[in-house]
Design a protein around this motif. Structure first.
Motif, mmCIF file in Angstrom:
data_model
loop_
_atom_site.group_PDB
_atom_site.id
_atom_site.type_symbol
_atom_site.label_atom_id
_atom_site.label_comp_id
_atom_site.label_asym_id
_atom_site.label_seq_id
_atom_site.Cartn_x
_atom_site.Cartn_y
_atom_site.Cartn_z
ATOM 1 N N ALA A 12 0.688 -1.091 0.046
ATOM 2 C CA ALA A 12 0.114 0.011 -0.229
ATOM 3 C C ALA A 12 0.840 1.269 0.109
ATOM 4 O O ALA A 12 2.038 1.294 0.629
ATOM 5 C CB ALA A 12 -0.833 0.133 1.092
ATOM 6 N N ASN A 13 0.425 2.274 -0.590
ATOM 7 C CA ASN A 13 1.224 3.503 -0.744
ATOM 8 C C ASN A 13 0.066 4.724 -0.777
ATOM 9 O O ASN A 13 -0.956 4.530 -1.475
ATOM 10 C CB ASN A 13 1.802 3.470 -2.022
ATOM 11 N N THR A 14 0.327 5.789 -0.009
ATOM 12 C CA THR A 14 -0.652 7.041 0.082
ATOM 13 C C THR A 14 0.203 8.227 -0.566
ATOM 14 O O THR A 14 1.441 8.263 -0.782
ATOM 15 C CB THR A 14 -1.013 7.332 1.539
ATOM 16 N N SER A 15 -0.879 9.030 -1.155
ATOM 17 C CA SER A 15 -0.270 10.370 -1.810
ATOM 18 C C SER A 15 0.566 11.099 -0.860
ATOM 19 O O SER A 15 1.297 12.016 -1.394
ATOM 20 C CB SER A 15 -1.424 11.022 -2.374
ATOM 21 N N THR A 16 0.200 10.980 0.605
ATOM 22 C CA THR A 16 1.143 11.732 1.543
ATOM 23 C C THR A 16 1.145 11.138 2.714
ATOM 24 O O THR A 16 0.382 10.336 3.076
ATOM 25 C CB THR A 16 0.499 13.327 1.570
ATOM 26 N N GLN A 17 2.114 11.497 3.542
ATOM 27 C CA GLN A 17 2.152 10.994 4.825
ATOM 28 C C GLN A 17 1.633 11.872 5.751
ATOM 29 O O GLN A 17 1.363 11.444 7.125
ATOM 30 C CB GLN A 17 3.767 10.361 5.119
ATOM 31 N N GLU A 18 1.628 13.060 5.653
ATOM 32 C CA GLU A 18 1.084 14.144 6.520
ATOM 33 C C GLU A 18 0.006 14.937 5.714
ATOM 34 O O GLU A 18 0.371 15.584 4.716
ATOM 35 C CB GLU A 18 1.880 14.956 7.258
ATOM 36 N N LEU A 19 -1.186 15.078 6.162
ATOM 37 C CA LEU A 19 -1.974 15.992 5.512
ATOM 38 C C LEU A 19 -2.403 17.109 6.201
ATOM 39 O O LEU A 19 -3.038 17.096 7.570
ATOM 40 C CB LEU A 19 -3.293 15.125 5.589
ATOM 41 N N THR A 20 -2.100 18.291 5.749
ATOM 42 C CA THR A 20 -2.315 19.545 6.258
ATOM 43 C C THR A 20 -3.466 20.275 5.807
ATOM 44 O O THR A 20 -3.533 20.386 4.410
ATOM 45 C CB THR A 20 -1.035 20.447 6.218
ATOM 46 N N VAL A 21 -4.288 20.922 6.637
ATOM 47 C CA VAL A 21 -5.512 21.587 6.190
ATOM 48 C C VAL A 21 -6.019 22.510 7.196
ATOM 49 O O VAL A 21 -5.937 22.316 8.479
ATOM 50 C CB VAL A 21 -6.695 20.416 5.975
#
Length: 458
Positions: free
Chosen positions: A193-202
């Motif tokens: 598995a792989n995600t588009s980012t490891q930290e999502l800032t909003v």
């Protein structure tokens, strides 16, 4: 009767209770098994065909071990068989006819750490049966597993895992027995598995999207764990992946972990994304000073990034010194709220006044004030009188005029007392002088003698 009442012999009552206890145990224990308060053992060959159940299930939670052996008629463990034994820690089913274990069999047995299913008739076994358990031992040797992707998970577990690797084998399509360690199954690959980012800032109130993709054979299922998320969510699943959208993000989700799981029959892999929610400061608490080791003006501040704090005393910026300083003692609510004190070491009346806390980060600013009184002003204990000051208010509602009049009356009284005392003292002195000189006079104490001339003869 005398024998039953002896000092060392059991009474009739005691004997009855022992008998009733044994009778109850016999009724409670499953047929063809033996029991004590924490263990059920069913090892008399060929006597049971289903999972043993206490006849008095109110005591089931106390059972920590179940032992089943040599039961050739015992073929399955279903999802309702074990659920009453919520305290179960050790389960052994060996040398029996076990062929099937339900995927939900142990869903209620969260304390289960030891499972021995060796020397049975299991052709396959799902990994999902055990995924929620914190096992320390899983023994599966000497079962006639069929070589397939469904049991590949047993092989690919690390050597240091909980699974006992001894006597593990499977039968291939030609009924040939081969060691599980050498089993080769085409199109049988662990997921990645792989995600588009490891930290999502909003920013709080905004929306954001993160993507998770996966590979593996058979094609893995991709899922997002959003059970801990307070924000509104939307999941869109596509081939080999899934999108997670967070809408109107709340600051309560700051530092929450989003979990993407890719899973197939071979195994699973999880990847983690940390949610970083930015929001302006908010001072949720500022309170009156309290005295502990130091004086403390308590406060609580929310904000991300962590707000810069500045104190003001009566409108003047307060610089920190060795006697006055601001300190954060604890952070809570996912590190979004910070609790602390403005600490003052031995403050005096000069430190009385209005204290303002300002919290600021790049998204905004918040301020709150509190009045602090540490010590009386030394001048508060004395009152000044003057003819030029009329009815000026003082402590306890007493005016300066009242104080002046009271002082004049007291002075007159003192003068009168002093005058009387002076008169008394003067009288006493005069009397003492008279007494002293009168006692030593040649005329005695009888008063004055009148002299007259006497003619002399001749």
């Amino acid at each position: 009767m005398g024998l039953w009442k002896g000092g060392h012999g059991p009474t009739i009552t005691t004997t009855c209770w022992i008998f009733l206890g044994l009778f109850w145990r016999a009724l409670a224990c499953p047929d063809f098994c033996t029991c004590n308060s924490t263990r059920i053992s069913c090892d008399k060959p060929m006597r049971i065909g289903s999972f043993p159940v206490l006849k008095d299930i109110s005591h089931a939670a106390n059972i920590t071990e179940i032992y089943i052996a040599a039961q050739r008629l015992f073929a399955s463990i279903n999802e309702d068989d074990v659920k009453i034994y919520t305290g179960l820690r050790k389960l052994t089913v060996v040398d029996s006819g076990l062929k099937f274990v339900s995927r939900q069999a142990f869903r209620k047995n969260l304390k289960l750490t030891y499972i021995d299913l060796s020397r049975n008739k299991l052709p396959t076994l799902s990994r999902k049966i055990f995924r929620h358990l914190s096992l320390t031992h899983l023994i599966l040797g000497n079962n006639p597993f069929q070589c397939s992707c469904d049991i590949m998970w047993i092989k690919v577990f690390p050597e240091t895992s909980i699974i006992d690797k001894h006597n593990l084998y499977c039968y291939n399509e030609y009924s040939k027995r081969i060691p599980l360690s050498t089993m080769q199954i085409p199109n049988c690959v662990l997921p990645k598995a792989n995600t588009s980012t490891q930290e999502l800032t909003v920013l709080e109130g905004n929306s954001t999207t993160v993507y998770c993709e996966a590979s593996g054979l058979p094609d893995p299922n991709v899922s997002w764990d959003i059970s801990q998320i307070k924000s509104n969510t939307l999941i869109e699943t596509i081939m080999h992946g899934a999108y997670l959208t967070l809408k109107n993000v709340t600051s309560l989700d700051n530092t929450r972990i989003l979990v993407c799981t890719a899973e197939n029959v071979v195994g699973e892999e999880q990847v983690f994304v940390e949610l970083n929610v930015h929001f302006p400061p908010n001072i949720t608490l500022i309170d009156y000073p309290t005295l502990d080791h130091h004086w403390c003006i308590p406060f609580s501040v929310r904000g991300n990034p962590i707000p810069k704090l500045q104190w003001f005393h009566d409108g003047t910026e307060l610089g920190e010194t060795e006697f006055i300083w601001s300190k954060i003692h604890e952070s809570s609510n996912n590190m979004s709220e910070h609790h602390g004190c403005l600490q003052l070491d031995s403050p005096t009346h000069l430190n009385n006044g209005i204290y303002t806390l300002s919290a600021e980060n790049e998204y905004g600013k918040d301020e709150r004030t509190v009045t602090a009184h540490f010590m009386k002003n030394p001048g508060d204990d004395y009152e000044t009188t003057s003819n030029d000051i009329g009815g000026t208010s003082t402590d306890n509602g007493v005016t300066s005029t009242d104080v002046s009049n009271g002082g004049n009356e007291d002075s007159i009284t003192v003068y009168v007392v002093v005058g009387i005392a002076a008169l008394v003292c003067t009288g006493l002195v005069i009397m003492l002088i008279i007494l002293k000189f009168g006692r030593h006079s040649k005329f005695g104490l009888k008063g004055f003698v009148l002299f007259h001339s006497v003619p002399l003869d001749g």
